[in-house]
Scaffold this active site. Sequence first.
Site, PDB file in Angstrom:
ATOM      1  N   GLY A  27      41.588  39.625   8.553  1.00 47.46           N
ATOM      2  CA  GLY A  27      41.128  38.025   8.472  1.00 47.46           C
ATOM      3  C   GLY A  27      39.696  37.849   9.308  1.00 47.46           C
ATOM      4  O   GLY A  27      39.234  38.833   9.562  1.00 47.46           O
ATOM      5  N   GLY A  30      40.306  39.064  13.052  1.00 47.92           N
ATOM      6  CA  GLY A  30      41.259  40.123  13.541  1.00 47.92           C
ATOM      7  C   GLY A  30      41.892  40.762  12.348  1.00 47.92           C
ATOM      8  O   GLY A  30      41.944  40.483  11.182  1.00 47.92           O
ATOM      9  N   LYS A  51      39.926  38.122  21.741  1.00 58.02           N
ATOM     10  CA  LYS A  51      39.642  37.078  22.505  1.00 58.02           C
ATOM     11  C   LYS A  51      38.202  36.785  22.347  1.00 58.02           C
ATOM     12  O   LYS A  51      37.604  35.507  22.412  1.00 58.02           O
ATOM     13  CB  LYS A  51      39.907  37.477  23.902  1.00 58.02           C
ATOM     14  CG  LYS A  51      41.418  37.374  24.338  1.00 58.02           C
ATOM     15  CD  LYS A  51      41.900  37.567  25.732  1.00 58.02           C
ATOM     16  CE  LYS A  51      43.423  37.362  25.925  1.00 58.02           C
ATOM     17  NZ  LYS A  51      43.729  37.599  27.446  1.00 58.02           N
ATOM     18  N   TYR A  97      57.177  38.908   8.455  1.00 56.11           N
ATOM     19  CA  TYR A  97      56.725  39.650   7.534  1.00 56.11           C
ATOM     20  C   TYR A  97      56.588  39.148   6.067  1.00 56.11           C
ATOM     21  O   TYR A  97      57.795  39.073   5.658  1.00 56.11           O
ATOM     22  CB  TYR A  97      57.090  41.162   7.951  1.00 56.11           C
ATOM     23  CG  TYR A  97      56.579  42.065   6.867  1.00 56.11           C
ATOM     24  CD1 TYR A  97      55.367  42.159   6.385  1.00 56.11           C
ATOM     25  CD2 TYR A  97      57.469  43.219   6.074  1.00 56.11           C
ATOM     26  CE1 TYR A  97      54.722  43.222   5.568  1.00 56.11           C
ATOM     27  CE2 TYR A  97      56.914  44.044   5.255  1.00 56.11           C
ATOM     28  CZ  TYR A  97      55.583  44.282   4.851  1.00 56.11           C
ATOM     29  OH  TYR A  97      55.221  45.098   4.095  1.00 56.11           O
ATOM     30  N   ASP A 141      45.008  22.496   4.711  1.00 57.58           N
ATOM     31  CA  ASP A 141      44.133  23.601   4.250  1.00 57.58           C
ATOM     32  C   ASP A 141      45.125  24.493   3.480  1.00 57.58           C
ATOM     33  O   ASP A 141      44.997  25.711   3.613  1.00 57.58           O
ATOM     34  CB  ASP A 141      43.489  24.473   5.433  1.00 57.58           C
ATOM     35  CG  ASP A 141      42.682  25.463   5.180  1.00 57.58           C
ATOM     36  OD1 ASP A 141      41.945  25.054   4.166  1.00 57.58           O
ATOM     37  OD2 ASP A 141      42.423  26.402   5.778  1.00 57.58           O
ATOM     38  N   ASN A 146      46.301  30.893   1.802  1.00 57.97           N
ATOM     39  CA  ASN A 146      46.972  30.667   2.976  1.00 57.97           C
ATOM     40  C   ASN A 146      48.518  30.769   2.390  1.00 57.97           C
ATOM     41  O   ASN A 146      49.311  30.132   3.043  1.00 57.97           O
ATOM     42  CB  ASN A 146      46.824  29.405   3.380  1.00 57.97           C
ATOM     43  CG  ASN A 146      45.335  29.552   4.203  1.00 57.97           C
ATOM     44  OD1 ASN A 146      44.878  30.487   4.474  1.00 57.97           O
ATOM     45  ND2 ASN A 146      44.887  28.360   4.464  1.00 57.97           N
TER      46      ASN A 146
HETATM   47  P1  AMP Z   1      44.654  36.415   8.145  1.00 58.65           P
HETATM   48  O1  AMP Z   1      44.060  37.017   9.437  1.00 58.65           O
HETATM   49  O2  AMP Z   1      45.942  35.360   8.322  1.00 58.65           O
HETATM   50  O3  AMP Z   1      43.730  35.955   7.093  1.00 58.65           O
HETATM   51  O4  AMP Z   1      45.479  37.625   7.450  1.00 58.65           O
HETATM   52  C1  AMP Z   1      44.505  38.734   6.958  1.00 58.65           C
HETATM   53  C2  AMP Z   1      45.526  39.209   5.662  1.00 58.65           C
HETATM   54  O5  AMP Z   1      46.709  40.100   6.221  1.00 58.65           O
HETATM   55  C3  AMP Z   1      46.076  38.187   4.717  1.00 58.65           C
HETATM   56  O6  AMP Z   1      45.225  37.974   3.794  1.00 58.65           O
HETATM   57  C4  AMP Z   1      47.312  38.879   4.233  1.00 58.65           C
HETATM   58  O7  AMP Z   1      47.024  39.587   3.110  1.00 58.65           O
HETATM   59  C5  AMP Z   1      47.724  39.866   5.618  1.00 58.65           C
HETATM   60  N1  AMP Z   1      48.845  38.996   6.261  1.00 58.65           N
HETATM   61  C6  AMP Z   1      48.618  37.951   7.124  1.00 58.65           C
HETATM   62  N2  AMP Z   1      49.698  37.722   7.636  1.00 58.65           N
HETATM   63  C7  AMP Z   1      50.608  38.457   6.904  1.00 58.65           C
HETATM   64  C8  AMP Z   1      52.220  38.196   7.100  1.00 58.65           C
HETATM   65  N3  AMP Z   1      52.878  37.548   7.794  1.00 58.65           N
HETATM   66  N4  AMP Z   1      52.749  39.177   6.377  1.00 58.65           N
HETATM   67  C9  AMP Z   1      52.179  40.015   5.386  1.00 58.65           C
HETATM   68  N5  AMP Z   1      50.673  40.161   5.258  1.00 58.65           N
HETATM   69  C10 AMP Z   1      50.249  39.286   5.838  1.00 58.65           C
END
Ligand code: AMP
EC number: 2.7.11.1
Length: 281
Positions: A27, A30, A51, A97, A141, A146
């Site tokens: 993301g 991170g 952080k 997950y 959002d 999301n």
């Molecule tokens: P984010 O930092 O929340 O944008 O997450 C980056 C990527 O990780 C997302 O685009 C998802 O593909 C994957 N991801 C995030 N959270 C989850 C989760 N709880 N379970 C599975 N994949 C996730």
Amino acid sequence: MSSQFQEKPERRWSLQDFEIGKPLGKGKFGRVYVAREVKSKYVVALKVIFKEQIEKYRLHHQLRREMEIQASLRHPNVLRLYGWFHDAERIFLILEYAYGGELYGELRKTGHLSENQAATYIASLTQALAYCHEKHVIHRDIKPENLLLDHEGRLKIADFGWSVQSSSKRHTMCGTLDYLAPEMVENKAHDYAVDNWTLGILCYEFLYGAPPFEAESQRDTFKRIMKVDLSFPSTPHVSAEARNLISLLLVKDSSKRLSLQKIMEHPWIIENANPTGTCKK
Ligand code: AMP
């Protein structure tokens, strides 16, 4: 294997409690890994946030708010945040997950969703938003990136970064332009009805593969939103009932948009949505 994640109060968790598996994604701030809690063997997603990044962009208040809001919500279509902990450099979020990954990926792979899939996701989202609104949380959002899917194809709203907990009308500008309601692009006061507008945008995107007010520039998208410049491509796979629901949600006057309750009673939802909320690929 235990099917329950045993929660501990904040700060009681540490990295030693988890076996880290494959990366799930990256993301803005991170990475996310699949992880297993050692004692219960429960599989979670561990989101690692640096952080330094949070401090650089002065986002600690927003992150704190996001974590508190998400941790307080309990709904089958809202991704659980079980807890969090931190070390000197990183913050770790212990998340439910979502085995199926991003709904966006599904949409891009197939171009558009079937009416059955689209209606099931819209009904799941509507129920999740009704629950959030009851708790005075406006997400603001909601967009395909999301929205995650679990192992049964059940939709999970993730990322509460822009959500607010409030019962009064809000004034702040936020979100991605394509999904924003007219009162938000104009930076006017807005309330829960912004999420109802977004349901209309998503319903359109699920069925046609692109959001309705897409344009070459942000300025043109802005203009199209303000005019509610809505047209339906003549594709035979989208029914008149689906178009009717979209038209009842993409209404400029926020007080005239179809309510969440009425969405659930709409014939297109009744006829097409799978009541279990699961959606097999
Ligand atoms: P984010 O930092 O929340 O944008 O997450 C980056 C990527 O990780 C997302 O685009 C998802 O593909 C994957 N991801 C995030 N959270 C989850 C989760 N709880 N379970 C599975 N994949 C996730």
